[in-house]
Motif scaffolding. Structure first.
Motif, mmCIF file in Angstrom:
data_model
loop_
_atom_site.group_PDB
_atom_site.id
_atom_site.type_symbol
_atom_site.label_atom_id
_atom_site.label_comp_id
_atom_site.label_asym_id
_atom_site.label_seq_id
_atom_site.Cartn_x
_atom_site.Cartn_y
_atom_site.Cartn_z
ATOM 1 N N ASP A 1 -4.687 -2.818 9.289
ATOM 2 C CA ASP A 1 -5.051 -3.860 8.342
ATOM 3 C C ASP A 1 -4.051 -5.005 8.435
ATOM 4 O O ASP A 1 -3.117 -4.991 9.258
ATOM 5 N N GLU A 2 -4.235 -6.011 7.588
ATOM 6 C CA GLU A 2 -3.373 -7.190 7.670
ATOM 7 C C GLU A 2 -1.917 -6.849 7.395
ATOM 8 O O GLU A 2 -1.004 -7.369 8.050
ATOM 9 N N ALA A 3 -1.659 -5.968 6.403
ATOM 10 C CA ALA A 3 -0.277 -5.623 6.064
ATOM 11 C C ALA A 3 0.428 -4.952 7.241
ATOM 12 O O ALA A 3 1.597 -5.242 7.542
ATOM 13 N N LYS A 4 -0.261 -4.064 7.947
ATOM 14 C CA LYS A 4 0.359 -3.384 9.081
ATOM 15 C C LYS A 4 0.573 -4.342 10.240
ATOM 16 O O LYS A 4 1.553 -4.225 10.983
ATOM 17 N N ARG A 5 -0.329 -5.291 10.428
ATOM 18 C CA ARG A 5 -0.147 -6.275 11.493
ATOM 19 C C ARG A 5 1.088 -7.124 11.238
ATOM 20 O O ARG A 5 1.891 -7.377 12.143
ATOM 21 N N ARG A 6 1.230 -7.562 9.990
ATOM 22 C CA ARG A 6 2.426 -8.353 9.655
ATOM 23 C C ARG A 6 3.692 -7.509 9.818
ATOM 24 O O ARG A 6 4.721 -8.001 10.306
ATOM 25 N N LEU A 7 3.615 -6.256 9.426
ATOM 26 C CA LEU A 7 4.781 -5.381 9.561
ATOM 27 C C LEU A 7 5.159 -5.189 11.017
ATOM 28 O O LEU A 7 6.347 -5.207 11.378
#
Length: 885
Positions: A586-592
């Motif tokens: 998801d977006e949070a994991k991509r940013r992480l």
């Protein structure tokens, strides 16, 4: 502030909009919302925007009101789903069986007369008498003890049917001296019923033994009276004489207010009784709650949002919520086309009744009653009972006004620039904007001069904020025409069509205007004030386009920060590191992942790197702690076990001080096994023979002393080991004391010992080769991935096939990730472990051994040929699915 230094005032969130007002005077919207006041504009917490107030959908009346109290007959359902109700003649009962679904006559069987049981005055069997069928029945209820209670107006009393035992009903007659006309009944928590006497404006409470409970607000007499108990109940104390029953009096009932018209009642779990009252004239009905016979507060008007009345409520039903502190109250409209839903808050005094903006249609409602049973509310349709369905079909107020407070630019004579609104405007809805500006605040507070601004138009390239997301909302824009002054007030008029509403998320008012006319054109263009004003506003169109481009250039650094870059730019930013984004992230994991890409690549190919990659894919709670110096608990849930760390090494054997110690250990083991020990016995490096009795002893001694059986055929491994320890053959000759023809000139001539070396350091080299070098070579470059499985996600699942498919998909996903991240020369397999078996950081069966009992059968999967491993599954009987012995 934009690239030209223009600032803006922002309205975003409930707190900002709550400081606005609905009119020129009065309270703020936040104060009105907190007091549940009637406002045309409300804040939608779920969507975080400003909307017109929701109102219940009212079905257009198709004719005059057709339902009245005379249409109410009463109905009830037992715990098995069987329905009972009074027939059209009011002299009998009908039943709709849960098993067959057909409607038949329940009582009386012949439709004329029925045998009823009358209670004796003294203790004894019930005598059967034949009485005329009652002339009028009204109200039914099924108690928790399985009794069907039906109100009987002539003769006055109650009919009690035992639904478990069957048989004729028991007639509980009312005294002739006490007027009694039952109209509606409701089941009582703990057994018993409440009976509404509409004609005499009172209600009665009967306990589970069908004894009248005296009015607690009246006579303190504790004994109840009337008639013998016909249901289960606490009997008298065997050691005390049974007191005679006290006669029923009118004071035992709870009297209702004079001049009211009660038409229905229901009861809550705490004993609170709710009564519905009809209004004497056209107007909303009222609901009042009683606890222990005392009103808990004033009557509650059944009005919807905006004062929408529910005219002449016909019946009510009370449905508890899962939380238990509130109830859903359904009120059937006398028109028969729909019901209205309310939320009844039971936590305070007085109770609070709040309308719910759902549409509850009813198809051809016959008016027999509204019944709450089985967690649903039902209404009658011909000879069936249908569940009431709630539909989210809203109606909204037509218009609403929001007036902001004074916005202070801090500059006298400020020319206000633009207004931006992030909003969703469905068809046939709109927003009208009015402004008022002045240098002195009193000119705005007392008599503002509202000026209509131009119509809003949507921006084709989205928000004016660089790289901003509106979440499906469009950005609407207008340029202020004559808003000049230090202070500004805005008035927004939300316009709807009754079926839809505008959704206003945010407002931004910019000031002062960055004028291209003033900044870039000669003074001659400002000579005429009228033409200069037009030219200034005309050039503002180009300024709006160019400023947006300049803002993006000025804020380009946000694209390079994983915390602020737009979601669509994360893939592009990850390509800088040659990073492939998993589609499952998801977006949070991509940013992480992009944020910690450098640290991740440093760990790639290590145990920490594998755990981190797997945590990103399969764990839900992955955050920045995953890349901290200390491994996070999220990463440690996936265990990487390197095979060379699980070998039996020096810790698993008895330390040897030399060859003589191994010889003695072998001799002692033979003697303990009863085998004759010859003098000078030596420990052989090869087994005595397949049938020799000493072979088993030899194996046991080797396993205990060396950790494995000695190996004599690993020639090249032995040569490589010696060459690493002794770089030159001369060093080996010196250490081993080899001289003359025994000395070696090349390691190519070295062979593994076939007999146990006696001298040091030859014995030490052989021992390390057998216990360290060879076991490590057998387990090197191999590891196992252990995935956590929560307790209850195994063979005992309700859907074992679905659980097995999910585990197989999880294994496939983990295999793909590990193949990408592992070192190329390594081999691995994937297994599951039960996360419930955890003591600190140790897992039973992995870090510790608890003997055979640690393999609980209910935690093992059934053995499948070609897919199971010994010790990780169990054999079961295919018929009984029991564990095979």
């Amino acid at each position: 502030m934009d690239a030209n230094g223009t600032r803006h005032f922002l309205f975003l969130g409930e707190a900002d909009w709550g400081r606005c007002r609905e009119g020129e005077d009065g309270k703020t919207l936040a104060e009105l919302w907190a007091a549940d006041a009637d406002t045309a504009v409300v804040y939608d917490v779920e969507r975080d925007d400003l909307i017109l107030k929701r109102m219940p959908f009212v079905f257009p009346p198709t004719g005059p009101v057709a339902l009245g109290p005379s249409d109410r007959r009463g109905a009830a359902r037992d715990r098995y789903g069987t329905w009972y109700w009074i027939d059209a003649t009011r002299r009998g009962l009908l039943v709709n069986s849960a098993g067959s679904g057909t409607t038949t006559v329940f009582w009386p069987p012949d439709g004329a007369a029925e045998t009823c049981g009358l209670p004796e005055a003294d203790f004894g069997p019930v005598r059967a008498v034949t009485t005329a069928a009652p002339r009028e029945l009204s109200g039914t209820a099924v108690t928790e003890d399985g009794y069907l209670v039906v109100g009987c107006a002539e003769p006055p009393g109650l009919l009690v049917f035992d639904l478990r035992s069957g048989g004729p009903p028991d007639l509980l007659p009312w005294p002739d001296t006490v007027p009694f006309t039952p109209f509606d009944l409701a089941s009582r928590v703990g057994g018993g019923v409440y009976v509404l006497d509409r004609d005499h404006r009172r209600y009665w409470e009967l306990d589970r033994a069908f004894q009248v409970v005296p009015n607690r607000t009246g006579s303190p007499e504790p004994t109840s009276g009337g008639f013998e108990a016909v249901g289960p109940g606490p009997g008298p104390d065997p050691g005390q004489p049974c007191p005679p029953p006290r006669p029923i009096t009118a004071d035992d009932a709870i009297a209702l207010e004079a001049g009211t018209d009660p038409v229905a009642l229901d009861a809550a779990a705490d004993g609170t009784v709710l009564l519905l009252f009809r209004a004497p004239a056209a107007g909303p009905s009222t609901v009042r709650a009683y606890r222990h016979g005392v009103p808990t507060g004033p009557a509650l008007a059944t009005e919807g949002p905006g004062g929408t009345p529910v005219v002449a409520g016909h019946d009510l039903a009370l449905l508890p919520t899962p939380a238990g502190t509130a109830y859903r109250l359904f009120l059937a409209d006398a028109g028969g086309d729909q019901a209205f839903e309310f939320t009844l808050d039971m936590t305070g005094v007085p109770l609070r009744l709040k309308p719910v903006e759902n549409y509850c249609p009813m198809r051809l409602f016959g008016g027999k009653g509204l019944v709450a049973a089985g967690g649903e509310v039902h209404y009658d349709f011909a000879d069936r009972w249908l569940p009431l369905t709630t539909l989210p079909r809203h109606r909204y107020a037509d218009t609403g006004t929001v007036i902001t407070g004074r916005l202070d630019s801090g500059e006298p004579g400020c020319v206000w620039h633009r207004l931006f609104l992030d909003a969703c405007l469905p068809p046939e809805t709109g927003l009208r904007v009015f402004s008022s500006a002045a240098d002195h605040p009193d000119d705005l507070d007392h008599a503002p001069d509202w000026v209509a601004e131009p119509a809003l138009y949507p921006r084709g390239d989205g928000s004016e904020q660089p790289y901003a997301r509106t979440g499906g909302y469009r950005t609407w824009e207008l340029a202020f025409q004559r808003a000049t002054g230090r202070h500004l007030r805005l008035r927004l008029e939300l316009v709807g069509n009754g079926r839809a509403t505008p959704h206003v998320r945010a407002l931004r008012a910019y000031c002062p205007r960055f004028s291209y006319l003033t900044q870039y054109l000669p003074t001659a263009y400002r000579a005429d004030s009228t033409s200069a004003s037009f030219l200034d506003r005309f050039l503002a169109n180009f300024e709006g386009i160019f400023t947006g481009i300049e803002d993006r250039i000025a804020a380009v650094q946000t694209l390079f920060d994983p915390r602020s870059t737009p979601p669509e730019a994360l893939e592009w930013l990850g390509q800088w590191f040659d990073l492939a984004m998993d589609p499952a992230w998801d977006e949070a994991k991509r940013r992480l992942m992009v944020t910690h890409a450098m640290k991740f690549f440093q760990w790639r190919g290590t145990v920490r790197g594998l755990q981190t990659a797997l945590a990103l894919v399969i764990e839900e709670g992955a955050d920045d702690s995953l890349f901290s110096d200390a491994p996070s608990r999220c990463a440690l849930r996936t265990r990487i076990v390197e095979r060379h760390q699980t070998r039996r090494g020096a810790d698993g054997r008895r330390p040897l001080s030399g060859a003589d110690a191994l010889h003695r250990q072998y001799a002692d083991a033979l003697d303990a096994a009863g085998i004759t020990v010859p003098d000078g016995i030596r420990f052989p490096l090869l087994p005595p023979g397949p049938d020799h009795p000493a072979t088993a002893v030899w194996r046991a001694v080797a396993e205990e002393a060396l950790g494995s059986l000695p190996v004599v055929d690993q020639v090249q491994a032995w040569r490589d080991f010696l060459s690493r320890r002794y770089p030159r053959p001369a060093d080996l000759n010196s250490a081993y004391g080899l001289t003359g023809s025994a000395a070696i000139v090349s390691y190519d001539r070295m062979l593994p010992p076939t007999e146990l070396p006696e001298r040091e350091p030859a014995f030490t080299d052989w021992l390390q080769f057998q216990t360290v070098v060879l076991p490590r070579a057998r387990t090197a470059h191999r590891f196992r991935v252990l995935l956590p499985v929560p307790l209850g996600a195994g063979p005992g699942d309700a859907e074992p096939r679905a659980a097995a498919a999910a585990r197989a998909a999880r294994v496939d996903l983990v295999r793909r990730v590990v193949e990408l991240e592992k070192p190329a020369h390594t081999v691995f397999d994937v297994k599951f472990y039960w996360e419930a078996f955890r003591v600190g950081e140790a897992r039973l069966g992995l870090d510790s051994l608890v003997d055979l009992g640690s393999r609980s059968p209910n935690l093992l999967t059934e053995a499948v040929l070609g897919r199971s491993y010994l010790g990780e599954s169990l054999l079961t009987d295919p018929l009984t699915h029991r564990r095979c012995p």
